[in-house]
Design an enzyme around this catalytic site. Structure first.
Site: not given
Ligand code: NAD
Length: 426
Positions: A105, A313, A180, A214
């Protein structure tokens, strides 16, 4: 088949890079690198499984146990919009190498490069039904995959908040999860470091891939004696970073993925200014780029740990710089966020380097080295950056179930319940 798939990806590398650039706004030179990495992922996991063996254990002379590894079944792979094709291959390759069939997906903002996969996997010879792709909105298509009782594993890469939702749903089915998640990784620069290398790496680490990375080193911590000079050099270089059309070979930062994301990143710039951080580079559209999702490479200095731009973030070309007085403060600052994905340490004192590498809360540390990954090494984060590890044998462990078969070698000695002499009674 996986090796053939790697070959086919290499053959399609130009088209893939163009699709990726068009869809994500990544500079095309960097998108080419991502296509090459995707091919490498398939080649690596193909060779890994060929070389794998199963364990056996001897318990004295009496018993032998041997391990049989089986694919776990259908793996659900849910991926984000940053470096989409490479991250999809990072999950697909080990899942297929383990013998699982998969449902992928992809992220709804960046479906284009993934749409090449059905033809590529077919040409590589994968049997029908092994590779499946479902495009759709996360809360609908992704959620359905997570809630499906016949999908025993979910490998997810994305935001920490989405990860928490997925874990809650998956709990009902006791699914195995690999998570993750986000990051706010520190770059710790001591005064005795090779400052030129630290500067180059810090700039590339946060501004490559449009800062949508990331493992971006988005908090730079610098020892006081070299702090002002380092900030100055960082700001000078950031001001010269080429922002523009992602299809040009000279572009270093392209267009952010989506207007909504640009708005979010720009909001953090406003927050930083309002919080009192010193804006030393960027903060706005570069001159001449009046439309499109562009933001100049942005540097905030004098950022303190209580500021939101230090804690949250941002996932764009925005970096925070903070001074520290000594090693203890550097470690304290490095660990002062909820995240723990990566860390970068720069010092010429190797003992200190190893000490700091040991003390930072991160799944991956680069010491006097740049973010280069060896596919055999564990990949993943601690704290809010994730649960579990991928990479090398860790990935194969995730997509397989190990069964131990115990065999008695030398007769069977079993305590004999119910075998005592019956007592006479009246
Ligand atoms: P996201 O969490 O919004 O979406 C990721 C994927 O999850 C998408 O495919 C989305 O459709 C799907 N999704 C959304 N809601 C869902 C739900 N309720 N159920 C199931 N699936 C759902 O993340 P994003 O904005 O696409 O990606 C950026 C984030 O990913 C950043 O936080 C970044 O740090 C993180 N990231 C982490 C790593 C890592 O390895 N740790 C790597 C790349 C990106």
């Amino acid at each position: 088949m996986l090796t053939r798939l790697a070959d086919l990806i290499e053959e399609s590398a130009d088209q893939l890079a163009r699709f990726e650039t068009f869809d994500t706004g990544l500079p095309v030179t960097q998108a080419r690198g991502q296509a090459a990495r995707a091919a490498e992922n398939f080649r690596y996991f193909a060779s890994l499984v060929v070389g794998m063996h199963e364990d056996a254990f001897r318990t004295g002379d009496s018993q032998l146990g041997y391990v049989v590894r089986r694919p776990v079944g259908v793996a659900g792979l849910i991926t984000p919009w940053n470096t989409p094709f490479m991250l999809e291959s990072w999950k697909l390759a080990p899942a297929l190498a383990s013998g699982c069939s998969v449902v992928l997906k992809p992220a709804e903002w960046t479906p284009l490069s993934a749409s090449l996969l059905p033809a590529l996997t077919e040409r590589a010879g994968l049997p029908g039904g092994v590779f499946n792709i479902v495009h759709g909105i996360g809360e609908v298509a992704g959620a359905a995959l997570v809630a499906h009782p016949d999908v025993p594993r979910i490998s997810f890469t994305g935001e920490t908040t989405t990860g928490k939702i997925i874990m809650r749903t998956a709990a009902d089915h006791l699914k195995g999860l690999s998570m993750e998640l986000g990051g706010k990784s520190p770059v710790v620069v001591f005064a005795d470091a090779d400052l030129d290398a630290a500067l180059d790496s810090a700039l590339f680490g946060v501004f490559s891939l449009n800062g949508e990375r990331c493992t971006a080193g988005s908090r730079i911590l610098v020892e006081q004696p070299v702090y002002e000079r380092f900030v100055e050099r960082l700001a000078e270089r950031a001001a010269r970073v080429q922002v523009g059309d992602p299809a040009l070979d000279t572009t270093e930062i392209g267009a952010l993925v989506h207007p909504e994301h640009l708005a979010r990143v720009r909001e953090y710039v406003d927050i930083g200014v309002a919080e009192g951080a010193r804006l030393v580079a960027g903060g706005d559209r570069p001159a001449g780029l009046e439309s499109g999702n562009f933001l100049a490479a942005t540097v905030f200095a004098d950022v303190t740990p209580r500021m939101r731009i230090f804690q949250e973030e941002i996932f764009g070309p925005v970096v925070c710089v903070t001074p520290f007085a000594d090693e203890a403060e550097a470690v304290r600052l490095a660990n002062d966020t909820r995240y723990g994905l990566a860390a970068y340490v720069w010092t010429s004192d190797l003992r200190r380097g190893h000490r700091v590498a040991g003390a930072v809360e991160a799944g991956m540390v680069w010491l006097n080295s740049h973010n280069i990954r060896d596919l055999r090494t564990p990949f993943g984060g601690t704290k809010a950056s994730g649960v579990g590890r991928e990479g090398g044998a860790h990935s194969i462990d995730f997509y397989t179930e190990s069964k131990i078969v115990h065999v008695a070698l030398d007769g069977v000695r079993v305590p004999r319940f119910g075998a005592a002499q019956a007592h006479g009674g009246n």
